[in-house]
Write a protein that holds these residues in place. Structure first.
Motif, PDB file in Angstrom:
ATOM      1  N   VAL A 697      -5.159  -2.842 -54.721  1.00 12.31           N
ATOM      2  CA  VAL A 697      -4.748  -2.581 -56.099  1.00 12.31           C
ATOM      3  C   VAL A 697      -5.512  -1.378 -56.641  1.00 12.31           C
ATOM      4  N   ARG A 698      -6.811  -1.335 -56.359  1.00 16.42           N
ATOM      5  CA  ARG A 698      -7.616  -0.205 -56.831  1.00 16.42           C
ATOM      6  C   ARG A 698      -7.169   1.096 -56.157  1.00 16.42           C
ATOM      7  N   ASP A 699      -6.775   1.010 -54.899  1.00 16.22           N
ATOM      8  CA  ASP A 699      -6.278   2.193 -54.196  1.00 16.22           C
ATOM      9  C   ASP A 699      -5.061   2.773 -54.921  1.00 16.22           C
ATOM     10  N   THR A 700      -4.095   1.925 -55.244  1.00 16.05           N
ATOM     11  CA  THR A 700      -2.912   2.379 -55.969  1.00 16.05           C
ATOM     12  C   THR A 700      -3.293   2.897 -57.353  1.00 16.05           C
ATOM     13  N   HIS A 701      -4.202   2.199 -58.032  1.00 18.35           N
ATOM     14  CA  HIS A 701      -4.651   2.605 -59.365  1.00 18.35           C
ATOM     15  C   HIS A 701      -5.199   4.037 -59.331  1.00 18.35           C
ATOM     16  N   ALA A 702      -6.044   4.314 -58.328  1.00 22.57           N
ATOM     17  CA  ALA A 702      -6.640   5.649 -58.233  1.00 22.57           C
ATOM     18  C   ALA A 702      -5.571   6.714 -57.996  1.00 22.57           C
ATOM     19  N   ARG A 703      -4.603   6.426 -57.175  1.00 22.92           N
ATOM     20  CA  ARG A 703      -3.577   7.421 -56.851  1.00 22.92           C
ATOM     21  C   ARG A 703      -2.662   7.688 -58.042  1.00 22.92           C
ATOM     22  N   VAL A 704      -2.378   6.659 -58.828  1.00 22.63           N
ATOM     23  CA  VAL A 704      -1.580   6.879 -60.038  1.00 22.63           C
ATOM     24  C   VAL A 704      -2.345   7.760 -61.019  1.00 22.63           C
ATOM     25  N   LEU A 705      -3.642   7.485 -61.179  1.00 20.36           N
ATOM     26  CA  LEU A 705      -4.455   8.303 -62.080  1.00 20.36           C
ATOM     27  C   LEU A 705      -4.503   9.754 -61.612  1.00 20.36           C
ATOM     28  N   LEU A 706      -4.601   9.969 -60.309  1.00 17.52           N
ATOM     29  CA  LEU A 706      -4.600  11.342 -59.792  1.00 17.52           C
ATOM     30  C   LEU A 706      -3.278  12.036 -60.090  1.00 17.52           C
ATOM     31  N   ALA A 707      -2.191  11.300 -59.918  1.00 22.83           N
ATOM     32  CA  ALA A 707      -0.877  11.884 -60.190  1.00 22.83           C
ATOM     33  C   ALA A 707      -0.725  12.272 -61.655  1.00 22.83           C
ATOM     34  N   LEU A 708      -1.445  11.565 -62.525  1.00 22.46           N
ATOM     35  CA  LEU A 708      -1.411  11.859 -63.956  1.00 22.46           C
ATOM     36  C   LEU A 708      -2.434  12.916 -64.354  1.00 22.46           C
ATOM     37  N   GLY A 709      -3.194  13.439 -63.386  1.00 22.63           N
ATOM     38  CA  GLY A 709      -4.182  14.465 -63.685  1.00 22.63           C
ATOM     39  C   GLY A 709      -5.480  13.928 -64.246  1.00 22.63           C
ATOM     40  N   ARG A 710      -5.690  12.604 -64.148  1.00 22.66           N
ATOM     41  CA  ARG A 710      -6.914  11.997 -64.680  1.00 22.66           C
ATOM     42  C   ARG A 710      -7.903  11.813 -63.525  1.00 22.66           C
ATOM     43  N   ASP A 711      -8.363  12.934 -62.983  1.00 25.52           N
ATOM     44  CA  ASP A 711      -9.164  12.890 -61.766  1.00 25.52           C
ATOM     45  C   ASP A 711     -10.450  12.093 -61.940  1.00 25.52           C
ATOM     46  N   ALA A 712     -11.188  12.340 -63.001  1.00 28.61           N
ATOM     47  CA  ALA A 712     -12.478  11.667 -63.176  1.00 28.61           C
ATOM     48  C   ALA A 712     -12.299  10.150 -63.218  1.00 28.61           C
ATOM     49  N   ASP A 713     -11.256   9.696 -63.946  1.00 27.10           N
ATOM     50  CA  ASP A 713     -10.986   8.257 -63.984  1.00 27.10           C
ATOM     51  C   ASP A 713     -10.631   7.742 -62.593  1.00 27.10           C
ATOM     52  N   ALA A 714      -9.869   8.529 -61.839  1.00 30.59           N
ATOM     53  CA  ALA A 714      -9.483   8.123 -60.486  1.00 30.59           C
ATOM     54  C   ALA A 714     -10.700   7.984 -59.590  1.00 30.59           C
ATOM     55  N   TRP A 715     -11.632   8.948 -59.670  1.00 28.90           N
ATOM     56  CA  TRP A 715     -12.804   8.878 -58.791  1.00 28.90           C
ATOM     57  C   TRP A 715     -13.692   7.701 -59.149  1.00 28.90           C
ATOM     58  N   ARG A 716     -13.723   7.311 -60.422  1.00 36.33           N
ATOM     59  CA  ARG A 716     -14.486   6.108 -60.780  1.00 36.33           C
ATOM     60  C   ARG A 716     -13.888   4.872 -60.103  1.00 36.33           C
ATOM     61  N   VAL A 717     -12.558   4.809 -60.070  1.00 40.33           N
ATOM     62  CA  VAL A 717     -11.903   3.679 -59.417  1.00 40.33           C
ATOM     63  C   VAL A 717     -12.169   3.706 -57.913  1.00 40.33           C
ATOM     64  N   VAL A 718     -12.149   4.907 -57.305  1.00 35.80           N
ATOM     65  CA  VAL A 718     -12.443   5.028 -55.880  1.00 35.80           C
ATOM     66  C   VAL A 718     -13.853   4.538 -55.589  1.00 35.80           C
ATOM     67  N   ARG A 719     -14.807   4.951 -56.414  1.00 36.09           N
ATOM     68  CA  ARG A 719     -16.187   4.503 -56.209  1.00 36.09           C
ATOM     69  C   ARG A 719     -16.291   2.987 -56.329  1.00 36.09           C
ATOM     70  N   GLN A 720     -15.586   2.421 -57.299  1.00 35.80           N
ATOM     71  CA  GLN A 720     -15.580   0.972 -57.471  1.00 35.80           C
ATOM     72  C   GLN A 720     -14.975   0.292 -56.239  1.00 35.80           C
ATOM     73  N   ALA A 721     -13.879   0.846 -55.722  1.00 40.65           N
ATOM     74  CA  ALA A 721     -13.227   0.262 -54.550  1.00 40.65           C
ATOM     75  C   ALA A 721     -14.138   0.318 -53.331  1.00 40.65           C
ATOM     76  N   LEU A 722     -14.797   1.458 -53.107  1.00 37.88           N
ATOM     77  CA  LEU A 722     -15.678   1.589 -51.956  1.00 37.88           C
ATOM     78  C   LEU A 722     -16.902   0.692 -52.084  1.00 37.88           C
ATOM     79  N   GLY A 723     -17.348   0.476 -53.303  1.00 32.69           N
ATOM     80  CA  GLY A 723     -18.464  -0.438 -53.497  1.00 32.69           C
ATOM     81  C   GLY A 723     -18.107  -1.860 -53.115  1.00 32.69           C
ATOM     82  N   ALA A 724     -16.848  -2.241 -53.380  1.00 34.15           N
ATOM     83  CA  ALA A 724     -16.408  -3.600 -53.047  1.00 34.15           C
ATOM     84  C   ALA A 724     -16.030  -3.726 -51.585  1.00 34.15           C
ATOM     85  N   SER A 725     -15.432  -2.666 -51.018  1.00 35.74           N
ATOM     86  CA  SER A 725     -14.926  -2.732 -49.638  1.00 35.74           C
ATOM     87  C   SER A 725     -15.062  -1.365 -48.979  1.00 35.74           C
TER      88      SER A 725
END
Length: 745
Positions: A697-725
């Motif tokens: 779910v976080r993977d999809t969330h990050a990619r949607v944010l990137l598509a919307l140009g919200r890179d910083a928000d996307a990278w926060r989600v990526v960091r959260q995802a990598l921290g969990a898995s």
């Protein structure tokens, strides 16, 4: 034309005797008339056609045996169940093709391919030289170094091309797009004509993996994930990355690791699960920074070298699935040097600890589930700081009092390990920190109910979670005393045939989660329990004695689930549809049937099996089902998240919103409005993420944010995802994205 050897008709037993038993050793017995060529044999044209000319209309033939070399100026194709073929010398032919027959050749050369087609036959070779090996659900034992392997049915670890990769890699003239299979006649025609069979730029899975390694090396990536990339040997370029901190090679048939591995001195995580290893190199001891080492699922003869004792920074070791009939895994004496080891996972491995390992002070968690040994591992009782111990699935005959040495133990799982225990249990009340206790029932046999009476006589004052499932027919009298466990928050009493619970169960003041599925609690008892614990999540599904319609709907869903689990996708969709259109089940049944159908559409639509057309059809068919899953959510689904039904609703939201958001994100004509709706949906799913298993779910969330140009928000989600898995493979491209690396630094 035959050279040297002349045909001779003998019984299979006679032929076997002349070869010193080689036939039965390779093929088994049970064959009748055998055509024996004692010596070398050369034939022109198709093998069976040439043999038929030599036979001159003799009786039905069951086996062909060539004791010497076999040379065929044409194909060797044995597609029917008989005759089979045995060649004692070297075989040379255009092709070697096997269907229902048993085929055993030794070393050989095959100009174009070796092909095993499904059904009942077997194909075994020595070392053969051929450019292609094609397998289709066939029992094959083929050693063909240098060949390119195509698996047209599954996704074998050694396959270079499989699934959708076949259609992507091969020219359309040789591909059956409906089934993602090679058309073997057309494939052979192009090979014989010298025409290409691969598309320009096509890469095998391992070649693509090596390209990935080269890019990672150029980018100085610190984390390299190469799980399941069909690598048949350790990628040499990795040894040129001394800065590497994470290396994951799970599921690649590597066979061995190089001594040069020890040069990666900054490595902190090494995972080589299911890699066909029999040992680790001695240089493993040079990895001074290594904190996590996972070697589960390698060969049964696997051993740990003494050098592992030099891994002073090691905190986690996974040695699961490393023993079977070959005997236990004997740890080296140097294992006692791992004073920093905190977590040891040895599920389905019979471990022998050296005396030097007794008393390891750092160990806080040990899992030895399903080891199969009837002997209790006394060594674990010497680890003074152990907090979590999983010994489930072991046929113990006794639970020793030495367990009580573990005075810091907080979690103990003896589920499915008590069926043979007849001696009294140790007084677990002498484990003052014990919070979680698993005593699941059925293993070899159902445990004696007297063990429960002993349990409820113990003073378990800190106990918060108790699992007593699958003890078959329990009565309320078997649970007398449960009310003394006043801190209980989670209780599992499923699959016990309970018709009632003792009144003291209603008095437990902190109960939050109760699993009572598959009992026979009548309505008045269910209402009583619900009233006594109004805020608890109570699962009361599958109570025997429900209405005929509800039972029928539940049975239909179980049938649909069985079809789903056996990957009969279209049949499963039809079965779920029958529940949806039948109208006899509960609201939950209707909702679950939609969820099940959506899940099937996702598995096919985003999988690799079937044609691209079929996958697209499933993806599109799943969209309205996912929409309906969301529509069927009750208005208060968020309020009752603590109930079992509420947890199901959270799963529906996670899966359905991820499905819909992904489709919107990848729509060929997507608009800004599509992306806005995708974000709205996936943020609902993100709220329902409960653990690492929901990283998708976080993977999809990050990619949607990137598509919307919200890179910083996307990278926060990526960091959260990598921290969990950190090993979640689909998000590794984002983890290695230069933009993310720059942001994270």
């Amino acid at each position: 034309m035959s050279t040297s050897a002349t045909p001779e008709y003998v019984s299979y037993a006679t032929a076997d005797a002349r070869l010193g038993g080689a036939l039965t050793a390779s093929l088994g017995g049970g064959y009748g008339l055998t055509l024996l060529f004692d010596g070398d044999l050369t034939l022109d044209g198709d093998f069976l056609t040439a043999v038929d000319e030599l036979r001159a209309g003799q009786d039905f033939l069951e086996m062909i045996v060539v004791t010497g070399d076999l040379t065929v100026h044409g194909p060797v194709a044995l597609r029917e169940s008989m005759p089979g073929l045995y060649v004692g010398g070297r075989t040379r032919a255009e092709t070697l093709e096997a269907g229902d027959a048993e085929v055993r050749v030794h070393d050989g050369t095959f100009t174009y391919l070796v092909h095993g087609y499904h059904n009942d036959g077997t194909l075994r070779t020595g070392t053969v030289d051929t450019p292609w090996v094609v397998e289709h659900e066939h029992l094959m034992d083929v050693h063909a170094p240098g060949a390119r392997w195509v698996d047209t049915h599954g996704d074998a670890a050694h396959a270079d091309f499989a699934g959708q990769g076949i259609a992507d890699a091969f020219v359309p003239e040789v591909v059956d797009l409906e089934y993602n299979e090679l058309r073997i006649p057309e494939f052979l025609d192009r090979l014989r004509a010298g025409l290409p069979v691969l598309r320009p730029g096509a890469r095998t899975a391992s070649e693509a993996a090596l390209d990935h390694v080269a890019r990672a090396r150029a980018n100085r990536s610190e984390h390299l994930h190469l799980s399941g990339r069909k690598l048949r040997e350790f990628p040499a370029d990795v040894l040129g990355m001394p800065w590497l901190r994470t290396l994951v090679l799970d599921g690649n048939p590597l066979g061995e690791l190089p001594e040069g591995l020890g040069t990666l001195t900054r490595l902190e995580r090494l995972s080589v699960r299911d890699c066909g290893l029999t040992a680790l190199p001695d240089s493993i001891g040079d990895l001074a920074a290594l904190r996590v080492l996972r070697v589960a699922g390698n060969e049964a003869a696997f051993t740990l070298p003494a050098a592992v004792g030099r891994l002073g920074a090691l905190e986690e070791l996974d040695i699961s699935r490393l023993s079977d009939q070959a005997g236990p895994l004997v740890l080296p004496d140097t294992f006692g040097g791992l004073v920093g080891l905190r977590r040891l996972v040895a599920d389905r491995t019979d471990v022998v600890f050296p005396r030097a390992a007794h008393g390891l002070p750092g160990l806080e968690e040990v899992s030895m589930a399903g080891g199969g040994s009837g002997s209790f591992p006394e060594a674990v009782t010497t680890f003074p700081n152990l907090r979590r111990l999983d010994l489930s699935g072991n046929p113990f005959e006794t639970i020793p009092d030495s367990l009580l040495r573990l005075t810091r133990l907080e979690e103990l799982d003896l589920g499915n390990s008590l069926g043979l225990v007849r001696d009294p249990l140790p007084d677990l009340g002498r484990l003052p920190a014990l919070r979680v206790l698993g005593l699941g029932g059925r293993a070899v046999s159902v445990p004696a109910h007297t063990l429960l009476r002993q349990l409820f006589g113990m003073a378990l004052t800190a106990l918060e979670e108790l699992r007593i499932d699958r003890w078959d027919e329990l009565g309320p009298e078997d649970l007398v005393g449960i009310g003394t466990f006043r801190r209980l928050r989670t209780v599992d009493l499923s699959f016990n045939g309970l018709g009632d619970l003792p009144a003291e169960f209603d008095t437990l003041p902190e109960l939050a989660t109760v699993d009572l599925t598959d009992n026979r609690l009548p309505r008045d008892v269910r209402d009583r329990i619900a009233a006594a614990h109004p805020t608890a999540r109570i699962d009361l599904r599958s109570q025997r004695g429900l209405s005929e319609d509800t039972r029928a709907a539940a049975a239909a869903i179980r049938e649909a689930n069985a079809l789903r689990d056996s990957q009969r996708w279209n049949d499963a969709v039809a079965a779920y549809d029958a529940v949806i259109t039948g109208g006899t089940g509960s609201d939950h049944d209707l909702h679950y049937a939609h969820y099940g159908r959506m899940w099937v559409h996702a598995q096919v639509g985003y999988g690799t099996a079937g044609s691209e057309e079929e996958r697209t059809r499933h993806r599109l068919a799943g969209v309205p089902v996912a929409e309906e899953c969301m529509r069927l959510l009750p208005p208060n689904w968020r309020v009752h998240h603590f109930t079992d039904e509420g947890q199901f609703h959270r799963e529906v939201v996670r899966y359905a919103t991820n499905y819909l958001a992904w489709e919107l994100l990848h729509a060929p004509d997507r608009t800004r409005a599509d992306l806005d709706r995708a974000l709205e949906l996936i943020e609902q799913g993100a709220v329902c993420v409960d653990g690492a298993e929901h990283t998708y779910v976080r993977d999809t969330h990050a990619r949607v944010l990137l598509a919307l140009g919200r890179d910083a928000d996307a990278w926060r989600v990526v960091r959260q995802a990598l921290g969990a898995s950190p090993d979640f493979d689909p998000i590794q491209d984002l983890a290695e994205d230069p933009r993310y690396l720059a942001w994270s630094h």
